[in-house]
Design an enzyme around this catalytic site. Sequence first.
Site, PDB file in Angstrom:
ATOM      1  N   ARG A 262      -1.195  -0.106 -33.280  1.00 30.72           N
ATOM      2  CA  ARG A 262      -2.638  -0.302 -33.153  1.00 30.72           C
ATOM      3  C   ARG A 262      -2.902  -1.774 -33.444  1.00 30.72           C
ATOM      4  O   ARG A 262      -2.595  -2.273 -34.541  1.00 30.72           O
ATOM      5  CB  ARG A 262      -3.387   0.602 -34.123  1.00 30.72           C
ATOM      6  CG  ARG A 262      -4.923   0.469 -34.060  1.00 30.72           C
ATOM      7  CD  ARG A 262      -5.437  -0.449 -35.133  1.00 30.72           C
ATOM      8  NE  ARG A 262      -6.873  -0.390 -35.301  1.00 30.72           N
ATOM      9  CZ  ARG A 262      -7.558  -1.215 -36.079  1.00 30.72           C
ATOM     10  NH1 ARG A 262      -6.938  -2.174 -36.770  1.00 30.72           N
ATOM     11  NH2 ARG A 262      -8.857  -1.113 -36.194  1.00 30.72           N
ATOM     12  N   ASP A 264      -5.120  -4.871 -34.292  1.00 28.78           N
ATOM     13  CA  ASP A 264      -6.386  -5.163 -34.938  1.00 28.78           C
ATOM     14  C   ASP A 264      -7.138  -6.272 -34.202  1.00 28.78           C
ATOM     15  O   ASP A 264      -6.553  -7.289 -33.808  1.00 28.78           O
ATOM     16  CB  ASP A 264      -6.112  -5.592 -36.388  1.00 28.78           C
ATOM     17  CG  ASP A 264      -7.359  -5.974 -37.139  1.00 28.78           C
ATOM     18  OD1 ASP A 264      -8.165  -5.077 -37.433  1.00 28.78           O
ATOM     19  OD2 ASP A 264      -7.528  -7.182 -37.429  1.00 28.78           O
ATOM     20  N   GLU A 299      -8.149  -2.374 -31.016  1.00 26.91           N
ATOM     21  CA  GLU A 299      -9.502  -2.420 -31.559  1.00 26.91           C
ATOM     22  C   GLU A 299     -10.143  -3.637 -30.911  1.00 26.91           C
ATOM     23  O   GLU A 299      -9.765  -4.770 -31.203  1.00 26.91           O
ATOM     24  CB  GLU A 299      -9.483  -2.568 -33.085  1.00 26.91           C
ATOM     25  CG  GLU A 299     -10.883  -2.653 -33.675  1.00 26.91           C
ATOM     26  CD  GLU A 299     -10.889  -3.209 -35.093  1.00 26.91           C
ATOM     27  OE1 GLU A 299     -11.754  -2.790 -35.880  1.00 26.91           O
ATOM     28  OE2 GLU A 299     -10.048  -4.070 -35.397  1.00 26.91           O
ATOM     29  N   HIS A 328     -18.829   6.380 -33.468  1.00 22.09           N
ATOM     30  CA  HIS A 328     -19.092   6.443 -34.909  1.00 22.09           C
ATOM     31  C   HIS A 328     -20.476   5.902 -35.230  1.00 22.09           C
ATOM     32  O   HIS A 328     -21.239   6.522 -35.990  1.00 22.09           O
ATOM     33  CB  HIS A 328     -18.062   5.649 -35.697  1.00 22.09           C
ATOM     34  CG  HIS A 328     -18.568   5.257 -37.057  1.00 22.09           C
ATOM     35  ND1 HIS A 328     -18.580   6.124 -38.126  1.00 22.09           N
ATOM     36  CD2 HIS A 328     -19.138   4.109 -37.500  1.00 22.09           C
ATOM     37  CE1 HIS A 328     -19.122   5.522 -39.174  1.00 22.09           C
ATOM     38  NE2 HIS A 328     -19.463   4.305 -38.824  1.00 22.09           N
TER      39      HIS A 328
END
Length: 600
Positions: A262, A264, A299, A328
């Site tokens: 993943r 960042d 991300e 979210h």
Amino acid sequence: MRQTATPIGFRKSWGANFIGDDVVQFRLWAPDEPTIDLALNGTMHQMQRLDGGWFEISAKARAGDRYWFRLSDGTTVADPASSAQESEASGASILVDHSAYVWQATSWRGRPWEETIISELHIGCFTPEGTFRAAVECLPDLARAGFTAVEIMPVAQFPGARGWGYDGVLHYAPHNAYGTPDDLKALVDAAHSLGLMVLLDVVYNHFGPEQNHLARYASRFFNKDRPTPWGASIAFEEDAVRRYFIENALYWLGDFRFDGLRLDATDQIRDTSKPHFLVALAHELRRTFAGREIHLVVEDAHRRRSLVARDANGVRPLFDAAWNDDLHNALHVIATGETKGHYRRFAEDPWGDLLAAVTEGFALPAKEDDFSPRTDARVPPQASVSFLQNHDQIGNRAFGERLVSLVKEERLRVMTAMLILVPQIPLLFMGEEYGETQPFYFFTDYEGEIAEAIRLGRRGEAENFGGLPPGKTVDDLPDPLDERQFAESKLRWSRAASPAGRRQLAFMRDLAEIRQRHIVPLLAGTALPQYRTTPTKEGVVAIDWQFEGVLLELRVNLSEETRIIPAIRGQPIFASEAPDHNAAAGNELSGPGIIVAVAR
């Protein structure tokens, strides 16, 4: 689940590489230095200067030996590609022979992306001991809860003994507070034996503010004219810099057998060269590990669809998915009423933003796209990793509260069911599966001016994530430098064994089984599903996805009242109450409530 042995030894440009029995080649890119010495077990060896600013030497050495590089002014620095550190990031580097570890789960080849249900965890807070080896003991609990993957927050060596890991300075060295490289391999190995994938969170957009000495001898590693929120940007136009990070990704996936990464804040990875660093990285990883299921997630605050778009055959040429912060944010506004900071943009139309985030993976428009002039490319649902909360949204709050402390239980259960049963990839933060109530704070381990700057910065972060609760002032904020914030952020596994914890775990297992049985097969194809949203009264979400021959129907009532929802045609796979199939014009659904159905 397929697999053969994974080749190792991808790290060729930087650092220490075993090239024969007890023979190690040491390499350092130091274009600003006239001379570099290798200090190996206390003995100095002059390194040979090569073209392009590289220094190199081969010497007799063994695993466990200590070494540094000495600059021309006598300063000693750690190997920036060190595999292990004796103590601090600026201390001695330790030679590691990555071929020595004996893997047990040798048949593992990974799992398809559509099967993914992620538990995000912080190694230091996952267990009381806070180590890789201790985490192994808790992996069976995650597998039993229905997770198929764990995503580990960054472990690259950072200053101090505790922190979130996003200020790493030695990107190849697992932080020694958590254990050795072999301990980390044992964690990955044990996860694979349980059928769990392991993803690693990596930070390729900046270095931490202390104990990074690259600028002293390789100033071209950074571009001061192109700042990021953390200082000068990384100069990915330099070949040595690109190799440092691409080989780092190869290293984690090869020598440690991680199943994916993943990345960042990819919006802060600036690169003017062609191909862009992110493109070059994805292509090399997919080419190198063509025989394995490798998953790459970004991300990306710029919301660049081209990073996760599929080609005409439904194949992802670059990244599997992007984190869906928009979902979210919209859902948080709806559930809590908070509209400060990052949530302000979603206060105007949270229901519309929620629909867009659930169906498209994006609610806000894309910013500049380095990879495609199109900003409207459709992406499949599984190209979004969705969550109700993660380390950021919990830990950056003023008092580190989880949603379980902010939202009524019934509403949270409905939100959780929606998260796991929509076609996007669900992610939960550690402990969420059993209803952990312990806060997760921001914590770090600095001194002096940086420590004071961090304390001041926490005030701004608190405002960005909901603000201060009524009756609280900035003087009440927890001190992120106080070791107690780290200790109080650790999971309390005893809650999982409590009656409430067992009920929540059973709920989680049921949802995970339903997802694997009914949702995952729909995502295995390459065609993009069509979707339709039905206008409803505020508080109700109604979406239909049309897959190949299968209709997936979602009806959610997040209000406290009974509401009319569009009629359900299919057979419910999960429902808070049974729908009335004779009500052609629509059903009533008590609030909060949810119905998910499949029609064939």
